[in-house]
Design an enzyme around this catalytic site. Structure first.
Site, PDB file in Angstrom:
ATOM      1  N   GLU A  84      -6.569 -10.763   2.295  1.00 52.47           N
ATOM      2  CA  GLU A  84      -5.866  -9.470   2.331  1.00 52.47           C
ATOM      3  C   GLU A  84      -6.832  -8.377   2.803  1.00 52.47           C
ATOM      4  O   GLU A  84      -7.987  -8.405   2.422  1.00 52.47           O
ATOM      5  CB  GLU A  84      -5.341  -9.130   0.924  1.00 52.47           C
ATOM      6  CG  GLU A  84      -4.227 -10.067   0.528  1.00 52.47           C
ATOM      7  CD  GLU A  84      -3.670  -9.807  -0.865  1.00 52.47           C
ATOM      8  OE1 GLU A  84      -3.952  -8.748  -1.448  1.00 52.47           O
ATOM      9  OE2 GLU A  84      -2.936 -10.676  -1.353  1.00 52.47           O
ATOM     10  N   ARG A 106      -1.892 -15.689  -6.039  1.00 52.35           N
ATOM     11  CA  ARG A 106      -3.032 -15.227  -5.254  1.00 52.35           C
ATOM     12  C   ARG A 106      -3.014 -15.995  -3.938  1.00 52.35           C
ATOM     13  O   ARG A 106      -2.762 -17.213  -3.910  1.00 52.35           O
ATOM     14  CB  ARG A 106      -4.347 -15.511  -5.979  1.00 52.35           C
ATOM     15  CG  ARG A 106      -4.691 -14.516  -7.079  1.00 52.35           C
ATOM     16  CD  ARG A 106      -5.070 -13.148  -6.508  1.00 52.35           C
ATOM     17  NE  ARG A 106      -5.430 -12.191  -7.539  1.00 52.35           N
ATOM     18  CZ  ARG A 106      -4.588 -11.349  -8.138  1.00 52.35           C
ATOM     19  NH1 ARG A 106      -3.295 -11.352  -7.807  1.00 52.35           N
ATOM     20  NH2 ARG A 106      -5.010 -10.488  -9.030  1.00 52.35           N
ATOM     21  N   HIS A 140       1.637  -7.504  -1.029  1.00 53.67           N
ATOM     22  CA  HIS A 140       1.131  -7.552  -2.417  1.00 53.67           C
ATOM     23  C   HIS A 140       1.812  -6.478  -3.287  1.00 53.67           C
ATOM     24  O   HIS A 140       1.147  -5.580  -3.828  1.00 53.67           O
ATOM     25  CB  HIS A 140      -0.392  -7.398  -2.453  1.00 53.67           C
ATOM     26  CG  HIS A 140      -1.012  -8.003  -3.682  1.00 53.67           C
ATOM     27  ND1 HIS A 140      -2.250  -8.595  -3.702  1.00 53.67           N
ATOM     28  CD2 HIS A 140      -0.552  -8.096  -4.950  1.00 53.67           C
ATOM     29  CE1 HIS A 140      -2.529  -9.022  -4.924  1.00 53.67           C
ATOM     30  NE2 HIS A 140      -1.497  -8.725  -5.709  1.00 53.67           N
TER      31      HIS A 140
END
Ligand code: GLV
Length: 331
Positions: A270, A241, A288
């Protein structure tokens, strides 16, 4: 008993929707191919018995209030569940589920891809070709770092960490790891993995690869201090993450040559990326993609759907995050 209302907050693969459609559920699926705004999300989940959520949906007290006391489960289509306030859900007897296992190999592939891209300068080479810059083979052209005999330091030896360690071994690397609890002796033996503290790992590893969940303890675990402990020819890989890494500190360390390079699949905010990173050649940035294969995304969505259906039927969830919340009872 009335049919359970199942809310799916964003389009998911058809086989998973088919599972839900094949049940007696009263199904609501967002028609937007984007995250719902907070207000829309709260409106959508109002009256839901089960919610199939995505990692961008914030599941907090306000969400749980909006859903109402009949809510029984929230099934995140992700292995990470830092978007969910699990204690708040637990306090209300709401089962939270995630999707472990099914995305392990896909995510490990991306981690290894980033290792190769970063150490062999593949992104940089691709950019050079596409820019039309003249080039020719020569002995010293775009030299990277080899992997044979190097040490990969796995931070968090869970399923994904182990899958990355296996891949790294097939590239001739030695495995070091750090984790709160020691791995099973068979796993340590299979990987010939040496457990050490994070500081030792940072000081020794040629590649540091992050495979731990985001929590208050792990937020900015890799900041200026940790980066300062790494070797100047080492690489940082993050497929976990974004907020586990302090992006501003990483951009600084990369710019100053404190470490050799980085490969990132996840970002602090993000879809934004720290502008300092965008300017650098020695960082590989991908959006991602860890679990982004057709097979994996389908398996993740199917698992989430099965979890939602199980809890709605009064059965135990398949992969609960808070198993202490028994599906049949409320506090
Ligand atoms: C993806 O990032 C996941 O947690 O599944």
């Amino acid at each position: 008993m009335p049919a359970p209302r199942i809310v799916v907050t964003r389009r998911i693969p058809e086989p998973a929707l088919d599972l839900l459609r094949g049940s007696d559920a009263d199904l609501w699926i967002s028609e937007h191919d984007r995250p719902l705004e907070t207000g829309e999300l709260h409106q959508a989940v109002s009256g839901a018995d089960a919610v199939v959520s995505l990692l961008h949906d914030r599941v907090d007290d306000a969400f749980l209030d909006a859903a109402g006391p009949q809510l029984r489960s929230v099934s995140n289509v992700a292995v990470g569940y830092d978007n969910i306030d699990v204690p708040a859900a637990t306090a209300r007897g709401v089962v939270v589920t995630n999707t472990p296992g099914v995305l392990t190999e896909a995510t490990a592939d991306i981690a290894m891809g980033l290792v190769l891209m970063a150490t062999r300068r593949l992104g940089e080479g691709e950019r050079l070709m596409r820019s039309g810059t003249p080039w020719s083979w020569h002995m010293f052209f775009m030299l990277g770092s080899g992997l044979q005999g190097k040490t990969i330091g796995i931070v968090g030896l869970g399923g994904i960490g182990r899958a990355v360690a296996r891949r790294a071994r097939s590239f001739g690397m030695r495995v070091a790891y750090t984790s709160r609890t020691p791995a099973d002796p068979e796993v340590e033996a299979e990987l010939e993995a040496e457990r050490m503290t994070l500081d030792e790992l940072l000081a020794q590893a040629d590649i540091v690869s992050l495979h731990l969940p985001l929590s208050e303890e792990t937020r900015h675990l890799i900041g200026a201090e940790a980066l300062g402990r790494m070797k100047s020819d080492a690489y940082l890989i993050n497929t976990a993450r974004g907020p586990v890494v302090d992006e501003a500190a990483l951009a600084d360390a990369l710019k100053r040559g404190e470490i050799a390079g980085a490969g990132l699949d996840v970002f602090e905010n993000e879809p934004d990326v720290h502008p300092g990173l965008l300017e650098l050649e020695n960082v590989v940035l991908v959006p991602h993609l860890g679990s982004a294969t057709k097979e994996t995304r389908t398996a993740m969505a199917e698992l989430a759907a099965r979890n939602a259906l199980a809890v709605a039927a009064g059965e135990p969830a398949l992969t609960p995050v808070n198993p202490e919340v028994s599906p049949g009872s409320r506090p």
